[in-house]
Design a protein around this motif. Structure first.
Motif, PDB file in Angstrom:
ATOM      1  N   ASN A   1      -7.271 -41.004  15.442  1.00 31.42           N
ATOM      2  CA  ASN A   1      -8.212 -40.433  16.409  1.00 31.42           C
ATOM      3  C   ASN A   1      -9.056 -39.382  15.694  1.00 31.42           C
ATOM      4  N   PRO A   2     -10.276 -39.704  15.312  1.00 27.67           N
ATOM      5  CA  PRO A   2     -11.099 -38.761  14.546  1.00 27.67           C
ATOM      6  C   PRO A   2     -11.286 -37.416  15.231  1.00 27.67           C
ATOM      7  N   LEU A   3     -11.309 -37.402  16.563  1.00 23.76           N
ATOM      8  CA  LEU A   3     -11.554 -36.156  17.288  1.00 23.76           C
ATOM      9  C   LEU A   3     -10.426 -35.163  17.062  1.00 23.76           C
ATOM     10  N   THR A   4      -9.194 -35.593  17.306  1.00 21.15           N
ATOM     11  CA  THR A   4      -8.057 -34.677  17.138  1.00 21.15           C
ATOM     12  C   THR A   4      -7.696 -34.502  15.674  1.00 21.15           C
ATOM     13  N   ALA A   5      -7.961 -35.510  14.851  1.00 24.11           N
ATOM     14  CA  ALA A   5      -7.671 -35.384  13.422  1.00 24.11           C
ATOM     15  C   ALA A   5      -8.533 -34.298  12.794  1.00 24.11           C
ATOM     16  N   ARG A   6      -9.809 -34.309  13.115  1.00 24.67           N
ATOM     17  CA  ARG A   6     -10.703 -33.282  12.563  1.00 24.67           C
ATOM     18  C   ARG A   6     -10.259 -31.893  13.035  1.00 24.67           C
ATOM     19  N   SER A   7      -9.808 -31.807  14.264  1.00 28.41           N
ATOM     20  CA  SER A   7      -9.305 -30.537  14.787  1.00 28.41           C
ATOM     21  C   SER A   7      -8.101 -30.053  13.989  1.00 28.41           C
ATOM     22  N   GLN A   8      -7.197 -30.981  13.646  1.00 29.09           N
ATOM     23  CA  GLN A   8      -6.028 -30.618  12.853  1.00 29.09           C
ATOM     24  C   GLN A   8      -6.423 -30.126  11.466  1.00 29.09           C
ATOM     25  N   LEU A   9      -7.316 -30.831  10.823  1.00 31.90           N
ATOM     26  CA  LEU A   9      -7.720 -30.450   9.478  1.00 31.90           C
ATOM     27  C   LEU A   9      -8.465 -29.120   9.469  1.00 31.90           C
ATOM     28  N   VAL A  10      -9.376 -28.948  10.415  1.00 32.20           N
ATOM     29  CA  VAL A  10     -10.109 -27.683  10.520  1.00 32.20           C
ATOM     30  C   VAL A  10      -9.147 -26.536  10.822  1.00 32.20           C
ATOM     31  N   GLY A  11      -8.186 -26.789  11.722  1.00 35.63           N
ATOM     32  CA  GLY A  11      -7.207 -25.756  12.036  1.00 35.63           C
ATOM     33  C   GLY A  11      -6.413 -25.342  10.820  1.00 35.63           C
ATOM     34  N   GLY A  12      -6.024 -26.309   9.999  1.00 36.19           N
ATOM     35  CA  GLY A  12      -5.307 -25.975   8.771  1.00 36.19           C
ATOM     36  C   GLY A  12      -6.166 -25.169   7.819  1.00 36.19           C
ATOM     37  N   MET A  13      -7.423 -25.530   7.694  1.00 34.69           N
ATOM     38  CA  MET A  13      -8.324 -24.802   6.800  1.00 34.69           C
ATOM     39  C   MET A  13      -8.524 -23.363   7.267  1.00 34.69           C
ATOM     40  N   ILE A  14      -8.660 -23.175   8.582  1.00 34.27           N
ATOM     41  CA  ILE A  14      -8.821 -21.819   9.111  1.00 34.27           C
ATOM     42  C   ILE A  14      -7.562 -20.996   8.848  1.00 34.27           C
ATOM     43  N   TRP A  15      -6.410 -21.654   8.982  1.00 35.08           N
ATOM     44  CA  TRP A  15      -5.168 -20.935   8.683  1.00 35.08           C
ATOM     45  C   TRP A  15      -5.130 -20.550   7.198  1.00 35.08           C
ATOM     46  N   GLY A  16      -5.665 -21.420   6.327  1.00 37.64           N
ATOM     47  CA  GLY A  16      -5.747 -21.072   4.915  1.00 37.64           C
ATOM     48  C   GLY A  16      -6.635 -19.865   4.683  1.00 37.64           C
ATOM     49  N   LEU A  17      -7.735 -19.771   5.442  1.00 37.04           N
ATOM     50  CA  LEU A  17      -8.592 -18.588   5.385  1.00 37.04           C
ATOM     51  C   LEU A  17      -7.818 -17.354   5.832  1.00 37.04           C
ATOM     52  N   SER A  18      -7.080 -17.505   6.922  1.00 42.96           N
ATOM     53  CA  SER A  18      -6.271 -16.407   7.438  1.00 42.96           C
ATOM     54  C   SER A  18      -5.243 -15.953   6.409  1.00 42.96           C
ATOM     55  N   MET A  19      -4.647 -16.933   5.726  1.00 45.86           N
ATOM     56  CA  MET A  19      -3.671 -16.656   4.668  1.00 45.86           C
ATOM     57  C   MET A  19      -4.324 -15.897   3.521  1.00 45.86           C
ATOM     58  N   ALA A  20      -5.543 -16.296   3.174  1.00 48.54           N
ATOM     59  CA  ALA A  20      -6.221 -15.688   2.033  1.00 48.54           C
ATOM     60  C   ALA A  20      -6.636 -14.245   2.289  1.00 48.54           C
ATOM     61  N   LEU A  21      -7.079 -13.942   3.521  1.00 52.76           N
ATOM     62  CA  LEU A  21      -7.733 -12.658   3.771  1.00 52.76           C
ATOM     63  C   LEU A  21      -7.004 -11.728   4.735  1.00 52.76           C
ATOM     64  N   HIS A  22      -6.104 -12.248   5.577  1.00 47.54           N
ATOM     65  CA  HIS A  22      -5.610 -11.424   6.675  1.00 47.54           C
ATOM     66  C   HIS A  22      -4.091 -11.292   6.776  1.00 47.54           C
ATOM     67  N   GLU A  23      -3.389 -12.418   6.749  1.00 45.68           N
ATOM     68  CA  GLU A  23      -1.999 -12.410   7.209  1.00 45.68           C
ATOM     69  C   GLU A  23      -1.053 -11.718   6.227  1.00 45.68           C
ATOM     70  N   GLU A  24      -0.247 -10.790   6.783  1.00 43.35           N
ATOM     71  CA  GLU A  24       0.673 -10.024   5.953  1.00 43.35           C
ATOM     72  C   GLU A  24       1.625  -9.250   6.864  1.00 43.35           C
ATOM     73  N   ALA A  25       2.862  -9.702   6.925  1.00 42.03           N
ATOM     74  CA  ALA A  25       3.875  -8.955   7.671  1.00 42.03           C
ATOM     75  C   ALA A  25       4.541  -7.974   6.715  1.00 42.03           C
ATOM     76  N   VAL A  26       4.557  -6.719   7.102  1.00 41.78           N
ATOM     77  CA  VAL A  26       5.072  -5.660   6.235  1.00 41.78           C
ATOM     78  C   VAL A  26       6.400  -5.159   6.785  1.00 41.78           C
ATOM     79  N   ARG A  27       7.399  -5.088   5.923  1.00 43.91           N
ATOM     80  CA  ARG A  27       8.731  -4.637   6.327  1.00 43.91           C
ATOM     81  C   ARG A  27       8.973  -3.229   5.781  1.00 43.91           C
ATOM     82  N   ASP A  28       9.392  -2.318   6.648  1.00 41.89           N
ATOM     83  CA  ASP A  28       9.710  -0.946   6.260  1.00 41.89           C
ATOM     84  C   ASP A  28      11.089  -0.937   5.605  1.00 41.89           C
TER      85      ASP A  28
END
Length: 712
Positions: free
Chosen positions: A598-625
């Motif tokens: 299904n190209p519609l949902t497949a493209r959504s999955q791939l784009v979602g993964g790419m955005i998460w990769g962006l989030s990984m590169a620039l934003h996401e970081e859990a810090v433990r005290d």
């Protein structure tokens, strides 16, 4: 009433055409019920109490004052909870001790469940849980994740894929190399946090334990609970019709166990819902990694040696390995290859699978190292990858089922405008913004698990498919409808697909990008057999005609191959020289990931993964005290993720790449979209600034510190 069958004219082409989600209207209108929304008479609410220390014992826990509070029905803890089984092995391995709720007074990490307060309302349960006084005998804890610790060890790993493997003489290969890259890369602790928090409702009906929750494999959760509570498997039913995201975190977790415990004690339905803060401790996460990558090459960029070492943390009570060092085993040709994953036990919660486990952090390290090698050799990064394209698996020596990585790079480079790229870093500028572009390769294994499916020809002329699949937002329900329709030779609106019920039998969970591939295989075999049976003629009785399939034998007969989805990631970034802010202007991913159902949902999955990769590169970081062993800012205010404003243009597409040994041609797309995305962005930041960032996320302070004196 009976219906006489007539020969159908095959309706082809549903697979491969865009279809909106079958349940889409229900989801956007609120008609779809999630685990915490199903109404039940007499429902009580449980609230988990987590430890406030990172290591020690419970000295005292007095439930009496809490039991006197309004609406409170019970307080379960290690002094009164029913005994649970622990000496068993499930398909997922040894049971996670985090499921052994309230069995002892030990505390192995901060947030460990020490009690469950049950009340008439959720508000009463929460107030009482916060009032419960628990005293501890605290012990020194250790949550410091660092390289060079002598406690790190190499876990065994499965026989077919040990944690340490290699070929050739690594030392000789590196010594003979004209160009060597030897760098350390790190990724931080990251968390799933699907939109739907983890929740479970449990009750007993007609001698069966009924669980309604959001999970990635109802049959697996049912089997785990049956073992845990020493119940006959036939007496446990788990339903999970709608799931608001999972990403690897939604398996058997404390909410199901706690709800089942309380429902057994009170003999009434009990619901347990986790808070965002509790999800940081109780539902798994991606371990931080420290990776050393050494690449040795000739002056023309041909690899002689590849060494990838990965280190991750795990808890003191359960082992989980984030196998980041596995990535080069299937990627590039080299004479010598060494790959090893190591683990260190700390007083932290146990990590778990998270979208592209191993591949997401591993690709960041390897693909950034490849970019560094290209720069040192004076080669275009794509040309370097072309030069090291393997004919067979670099470690296994097995042929690839298909490998169209170079086609992905070729198409991606054309669409991205790569040919006009000035290779020199730090030369493009728009006002205060430095501009750069980067690329990286993506790969993820193609997997499948044994699955069963039942397809029924109904008396009204429609068809019903029953399979214990899970749609965690991927569009699997819709994809299976299209697959069944094509195989039956009917229009999709004549097919009803029912999923998420453990009573439907054994089936692969939604994980490893293997869900739709595994389920579609089972549905195809059952539908094909039913169609052949109906072609013999005769009438359909009121109860319909049902055919059941099992793919175990077919999967066992598959010849050994290197089976992977591949992709090429491209990114353009702008870096503010004054603030250090990195903005991603556009991303493009071209993938070779099997036949797209299904190209519609497949493209959504791939784009979602790419955005998460962006989030990984620039934003996401859990810090433990390290002082307390718990997180700083354990919420979505302190844990940053990419938002719409961070992603102006993201495009995903694919090249034709059907898997010839799969009946539908599927490979799997759920995870390959995130792989390589962070590396492409990091490589683009280097191209913009001339400064390498080997530690994620690439925060503004790191950009300014690393580029001090260079960015003006």
């Amino acid at each position: 009433m009976t219906t006489t069958t007539t020969e159908t004219v095959p309706v082809t082409g549903a697979v491969g055409t865009a279809h909106t989600r079958i349940e889409g209207r229900d989801k956007v209108t609120g008609a779809a019920r999630y685990a915490a929304e199903v109404p039940l008479a007499g429902l009580a609410h449980g609230w988990l109490v987590g430890s406030t220390i990172a290591r020690g014992r419970i000295r005292s826990l007095d439930p009496a004052p809490v039991l006197a509070m309004p609406g409170v029905l019970a307080v379960l803890h290690h002094g009164n909870a029913q005994a649970l089984e622990s000496d068993y092995a499930s398909p997922m391995g040894k049971p996670d001790p985090a499921l052994q709720l309230f069995q002892h007074d030990r505390v192995p990490y901060a947030g460990w469940p020490v009690a469950l307060v049950v009340a008439e309302t959720s508000e009463q349960a929460r107030e009482a849980a916060e009032a419960l006084v628990v005293e501890y005998d605290e012990e020194p804890h250790d949550v410091a994740f660092a390289a060079g610790r002598p406690e790190a060890y190499v876990p065994a790993g499965p026989a077919h894929s040990p944690s340490e493997a290699g070929k050739g003489d690594l030392a000789a290969g590196l010594a003979a190399s004209a160009v060597v890259v030897d760098e350390e890369y790190t990724t931080p602790e990251e968390h799933h946090h699907p939109m739907e928090p983890h929740a479970a409702t449990a009750y007993w009906a007609a001698g069966r334990l009924e669980i309604i929750d959001g999970n990635q494999g109802s049959i697996y959760v049912a089997q785990e609970l049956a073992r845990l509570f020493a119940l006959d498997p036939s007496t446990v039913r788990v339903r999970s019709e709608h799931v608001g995201g999972g990403f690897g975190s939604k398996g058997a977790r404390p909410p199901q166990v706690a709800a089942a415990m309380a429902a057994t004690v009170l003999q009434r339905p009990v619901r347990v819902v986790l808070t965002r803060r509790q999800m940081f401790s109780l539902t798994g996460y991606r371990s931080p990694t420290i990776q050393r990558v050494r690449l040795g090459a000739d002056p023309d960029g041909r690899l002689r040696a590849v060494d990838h070492e990965g280190l991750n943390q795990t808890s003191t009570v359960h082992e989980f390995v984030e196998r980041s060092a596995d990535v080069p085993r299937a990627m590039y040709e080299t004479e010598a290859l060494h790959s090893v994953s190591r683990v260190i036990r700390l007083d932290v919660p146990t990590p778990t699978w998270m979208r592209a486990p191993g591949e997401a952090p591993g690709s960041f390290a390897l693909e950034c190292a490849l970019d560094e090698l290209a720069a040192r050799c004076g080669l275009d990064p794509i040309a370097l990858r072309v030069r090291n394209e393997p004919e067979v698996g670099p470690l296994s020596g097995l042929p690839y089922s298909s490998r169209r990585l170079l086609e992905c790079f070729e198409e991606g480079a054309r669409r991205f405008g790569w040919a006009g790229r000035d290779p020199r870093p730090g030369v493009r500028r728009e006002g205060r913004w430095l501009l750069g572009t980067g690329t990286a390769a993506a790969s993820f294994p193609t997997l499948a698990g044994p699955s069963t499916a039942a397809v029924t020809a109904e008396a009204d002329g429609d068809y019903t498919v029953r399979i214990t699949a899970a749609d965690i937002g991927t569009g699997a329900r819709t994809a299976l409808t299209l697959v069944a329709a094509d195989e039956l030779g009917v229009a999709p609106d004549r097919v009803r697909v029912r999923i998420g019920d453990s009573d439907f039998g054994q089936a692969m969970l939604a994980g490893g990008s293997a869900g739709t591939r595994s389920w579609a295989w089972a549905v195809t075999l059952a539908a094909r057999s039913l169609r052949e049976q109906l072609a013999l003629g005769g009438s359909i009785p009121p109860e319909g005609i049902t055919v059941r399939s099992d793919t175990a034998e077919a999967l066992a007969a598959l010849p050994r191959r290197e089976r992977h989805a591949f992709g090429a990631q491209f990114a353009e970034v702008a870096v503010d020289v004054a603030t250090g802010e990195v903005r991603v202007r556009r991303m493009l991913g071209i993938f070779a990931a099997g036949r797209i159902v299904n190209p519609l949902t497949a493209r959504s999955q791939l784009v979602g993964g790419m955005i998460w990769g962006l989030s990984m590169a620039l934003h996401e970081e859990a810090v433990r005290d390290e002082r307390w062993g718990s997180h700083v800012g354990a919420d979505l205010a302190g844990y940053h993720v990419a938002a719409n404003a961070d992603v102006p243009v993201v495009e995903a597409d694919w090249v034709d790449d059907p898997d010839e040994q799969d009946p539908v041609g599927i490979k799997g797309i759920g995870e390959v979209g995130i792989v390589g995305a962070a590396a492409a962005i990091a490589n683009a930041v280097w191209h913009a600034t001339g400064v390498r960032h080997r530690h994620l996320p690439i925060r503004p302070d790191r950009v300014l510190t690393a580029g001090a004196g260079d960015l003006g």
